[in-house]
Write a protein that holds these residues in place. Structure first.
Motif, mmCIF file in Angstrom:
data_model
loop_
_atom_site.group_PDB
_atom_site.id
_atom_site.type_symbol
_atom_site.label_atom_id
_atom_site.label_comp_id
_atom_site.label_asym_id
_atom_site.label_seq_id
_atom_site.Cartn_x
_atom_site.Cartn_y
_atom_site.Cartn_z
ATOM 1 N N THR A 173 1.070 -0.824 0.391
ATOM 2 C CA THR A 173 0.147 -0.092 0.342
ATOM 3 C C THR A 173 1.011 1.368 0.415
ATOM 4 O OG1 THR A 173 -1.772 -0.833 0.944
ATOM 5 C CG2 THR A 173 -1.372 1.634 1.197
ATOM 6 N N VAL A 174 0.517 2.174 -0.556
ATOM 7 C CA VAL A 174 1.052 3.231 -0.710
ATOM 8 C C VAL A 174 0.516 4.764 -0.754
ATOM 9 C CG1 VAL A 174 2.070 5.439 -2.629
ATOM 10 C CG2 VAL A 174 2.579 2.546 -2.661
ATOM 11 N N THR A 175 0.958 5.489 0.617
ATOM 12 C CA THR A 175 0.258 6.509 1.003
ATOM 13 C C THR A 175 0.178 7.374 0.270
ATOM 14 O OG1 THR A 175 2.263 7.279 2.095
ATOM 15 C CG2 THR A 175 1.048 5.746 3.215
ATOM 16 N N ALA A 176 -0.832 8.772 0.352
ATOM 17 C CA ALA A 176 -1.123 9.509 -0.325
ATOM 18 C C ALA A 176 0.328 10.820 -0.630
ATOM 19 C CB ALA A 176 -2.429 10.274 0.142
ATOM 20 N N GLU A 177 1.341 10.755 0.915
ATOM 21 C CA GLU A 177 1.761 11.210 0.542
ATOM 22 C C GLU A 177 3.115 10.626 -0.383
ATOM 23 O OE1 GLU A 177 5.452 12.574 4.144
ATOM 24 O OE2 GLU A 177 3.622 11.378 4.631
ATOM 25 N N GLU A 178 3.294 9.155 0.346
ATOM 26 C CA GLU A 178 4.121 8.526 -1.231
ATOM 27 C C GLU A 178 3.895 8.902 -2.096
ATOM 28 O OE1 GLU A 178 6.846 4.366 -1.745
ATOM 29 O OE2 GLU A 178 4.945 4.353 0.141
ATOM 30 N N ALA A 179 2.687 8.984 -2.478
ATOM 31 C CA ALA A 179 2.486 8.862 -4.119
ATOM 32 C C ALA A 179 3.012 10.370 -5.036
ATOM 33 C CB ALA A 179 0.977 8.815 -4.128
ATOM 34 N N VAL A 180 3.042 11.454 -3.823
ATOM 35 C CA VAL A 180 3.408 12.739 -4.276
ATOM 36 C C VAL A 180 4.899 12.693 -4.594
ATOM 37 C CG1 VAL A 180 3.737 15.004 -3.669
ATOM 38 C CG2 VAL A 180 1.214 14.194 -2.914
ATOM 39 N N VAL A 181 5.221 11.503 -3.652
ATOM 40 C CA VAL A 181 7.106 11.564 -4.143
ATOM 41 C C VAL A 181 6.491 10.861 -5.456
ATOM 42 C CG1 VAL A 181 9.338 11.258 -3.063
ATOM 43 C CG2 VAL A 181 7.398 12.360 -1.508
ATOM 44 N N LEU A 182 6.559 9.706 -5.745
ATOM 45 C CA LEU A 182 6.669 8.916 -6.551
ATOM 46 C C LEU A 182 6.521 9.385 -7.939
ATOM 47 C CD1 LEU A 182 5.776 5.362 -4.836
ATOM 48 C CD2 LEU A 182 8.216 6.313 -5.189
ATOM 49 N N GLY A 183 5.689 10.547 -7.924
ATOM 50 C CA GLY A 183 4.480 11.479 -9.127
ATOM 51 C C GLY A 183 3.639 11.132 -9.387
ATOM 52 N N LEU A 184 3.555 9.776 -8.678
ATOM 53 C CA LEU A 184 1.738 8.618 -9.223
ATOM 54 C C LEU A 184 0.949 10.497 -8.386
ATOM 55 C CD1 LEU A 184 2.402 5.461 -7.800
ATOM 56 C CD2 LEU A 184 2.019 6.428 -10.232
ATOM 57 N N ALA A 185 0.671 11.193 -7.429
ATOM 58 C CA ALA A 185 -0.455 11.955 -7.654
ATOM 59 C C ALA A 185 0.304 13.547 -7.716
ATOM 60 C CB ALA A 185 -0.857 12.257 -6.482
ATOM 61 N N THR A 186 -0.075 14.223 -8.294
ATOM 62 C CA THR A 186 0.054 15.653 -8.637
ATOM 63 C C THR A 186 0.074 16.193 -7.565
ATOM 64 O OG1 THR A 186 -1.568 15.518 -10.844
ATOM 65 C CG2 THR A 186 -0.906 17.458 -10.125
ATOM 66 N N LEU A 187 -0.716 16.298 -6.261
ATOM 67 C CA LEU A 187 -1.676 16.993 -4.966
ATOM 68 C C LEU A 187 -2.086 16.095 -4.860
ATOM 69 C CD1 LEU A 187 -3.238 20.099 -4.701
ATOM 70 C CD2 LEU A 187 -3.179 18.829 -7.120
ATOM 71 N N THR A 188 -2.000 16.349 -2.866
ATOM 72 C CA THR A 188 -2.971 15.952 -1.952
ATOM 73 C C THR A 188 -2.906 17.232 -1.462
ATOM 74 O OG1 THR A 188 -0.528 15.706 -0.210
ATOM 75 C CG2 THR A 188 -1.378 14.010 -1.743
ATOM 76 N N VAL A 189 -4.337 17.063 -0.680
ATOM 77 C CA VAL A 189 -5.168 18.249 -0.229
ATOM 78 C C VAL A 189 -6.049 16.940 1.144
ATOM 79 C CG1 VAL A 189 -5.263 19.185 -2.033
ATOM 80 C CG2 VAL A 189 -7.467 17.934 -1.362
ATOM 81 N N ARG A 190 -6.252 17.766 2.511
ATOM 82 C CA ARG A 190 -7.080 17.907 3.847
ATOM 83 C C ARG A 190 -8.682 16.814 3.006
ATOM 84 N NH1 ARG A 190 -5.188 22.118 7.154
ATOM 85 N NH2 ARG A 190 -6.629 23.774 5.580
ATOM 86 N N PRO A 191 -8.698 15.323 3.715
ATOM 87 C CA PRO A 191 -10.070 15.498 2.876
ATOM 88 C C PRO A 191 -10.868 16.065 2.673
ATOM 89 C CG PRO A 191 -9.036 13.735 4.689
ATOM 90 C CD PRO A 191 -8.558 15.104 4.284
ATOM 91 N N GLY A 192 -11.448 17.494 3.164
ATOM 92 C CA GLY A 192 -12.625 18.077 3.246
ATOM 93 C C GLY A 192 -12.406 18.737 1.775
ATOM 94 N N GLU A 193 -11.253 19.443 1.738
ATOM 95 C CA GLU A 193 -10.646 20.304 0.433
ATOM 96 C C GLU A 193 -10.492 19.368 -0.729
ATOM 97 O OE1 GLU A 193 -6.951 21.828 2.514
ATOM 98 O OE2 GLU A 193 -7.692 22.748 3.948
ATOM 99 N N LEU A 194 -10.661 18.582 -0.599
ATOM 100 C CA LEU A 194 -10.721 17.971 -2.299
ATOM 101 C C LEU A 194 -11.035 18.650 -3.329
ATOM 102 C CD1 LEU A 194 -8.923 14.765 -3.629
ATOM 103 C CD2 LEU A 194 -11.034 13.912 -3.380
ATOM 104 N N ASP A 195 -12.379 18.139 -3.164
ATOM 105 C CA ASP A 195 -13.481 19.032 -4.107
ATOM 106 C C ASP A 195 -13.398 20.386 -4.262
ATOM 107 O OD1 ASP A 195 -15.285 16.284 -4.256
ATOM 108 O OD2 ASP A 195 -15.955 17.539 -3.160
ATOM 109 N N ASP A 196 -12.697 20.823 -3.779
ATOM 110 C CA ASP A 196 -11.979 22.533 -3.930
ATOM 111 C C ASP A 196 -11.003 22.599 -4.923
ATOM 112 O OD1 ASP A 196 -13.793 23.488 -2.753
ATOM 113 O OD2 ASP A 196 -13.406 24.642 -1.210
ATOM 114 N N ALA A 197 -10.362 21.801 -4.154
ATOM 115 C CA ALA A 197 -8.884 21.770 -5.473
ATOM 116 C C ALA A 197 -9.012 20.884 -6.627
ATOM 117 C CB ALA A 197 -7.722 21.106 -4.459
ATOM 118 N N VAL A 198 -9.662 19.864 -6.637
ATOM 119 C CA VAL A 198 -10.300 19.728 -8.262
ATOM 120 C C VAL A 198 -10.957 21.217 -9.116
ATOM 121 C CG1 VAL A 198 -11.560 18.040 -10.108
ATOM 122 C CG2 VAL A 198 -10.109 17.299 -7.586
#
Length: 251
Positions: A173-198
């Protein structure tokens, strides 16, 4: 809304919001879900510039619905001719492949789990915004299968061969934090901020002139397969098309 549908789409001007709607099953994938995704890709209006893919409920997708493996599909594929089996498998892949079209920019909004086919759907998108509670995992090899929905190419493109192999064969399992480091995530935000960030990312993309966005995405997609000379030639051709378009429009 048709309660029998496993995917819904809402068109809002230049934005299409595609939502997997099996929250009780953590949006696990089925052939029906893939068929509906494929149909959405085929019928998308030409006015759409951005596609946002999300899952209803607390998880993006927990991967393949395991009932598929115990149902008739494996026997049907095994007993079909090579041509018929490949055509059926392509119909599944096609549900994901359209998200890479140059005329749209696709964004995966990932919360909770994105496992197996769910991860491959997120990887099919151009950009991935993950909430900090997101957890991703390659699940197919552990089931005796391979990631066959475009996942192998996307993983190697993002991670390189060695890391892609490690994630596929360990199934860790890869966490969101590691996904950013690996390049699998463009960015991460707190759960309540996901819709606004998108939404903010979507608006930023829409601020770019459409033809420039299309040409740029097409060039970036080709960069991995072209040699230097071919890519430079493609850049020249794209630039010339844009300049001629501007002059022809009287800008």
């Amino acid at each position: 809304m048709d309660d029998s549908r496993q995917v819904t789409v809402e068109i809002d001007g230049p934005v299409a919001r595609v939502t997997m709607c099996r929250p009780d099953a953590l949006n696990a994938h089925t052939p029906q879900l893939w068929s509906e995704l494929r149909d959405i890709g085929h019928s998308l209006p030409g006015s759409v510039r951005c596609v946002v893919v999300s899952g209803a409920g607390k998880s993006f997708s927990a991967g393949l619905d395991l009932s598929v493996l115990s149902g008739p599909l494996p026997v049907e594929l095994a007993s079909a001719s090579d041509a018929d089996a490949e055509a059926r498998l392509w119909s599944f892949q096609e549900a994901f492949d359209w998200l890479r079209r140059p005329d749209i920019v696709s964004i995966a909004a990932v919360r909770g789990h994105a496992i197996g086919a769910g991860l491959q759907l997120a990887l099919a998108c151009d950009l991935r915004v993950m909430s900090t509670d997101a957890r991703i995992r390659v699940g197919e090899p552990g089931l005796g299968l391979v990631p066959d929905l475009g996942g192998t190419k996307r993983l190697v493109a993002e991670l390189g061969y060695s890391r892609a192999l490690e994630l596929c064969l360990t199934g860790r399992t890869v966490t969101a934090e590691e996904a950013v480091v690996l390049g699998l995530a463009t960015l991460t935000v707190r759960p309540g901020e996901l819709d606004d960030a998108v939404e903010d990312l979507t608006l930023a993309i829409l601020a770019v002139p459409r033809e420039a966005a299309i040409e740029t995405k097409a060039l970036l997609l080709s960069a991995g397969v072209h040699d230097d000379a071919a890519q430079l030639a493609a850049e020249r051709a794209a630039q010339l098309r844009l300049i001629r378009g501007r002059v022809g429009a009287g800008e």
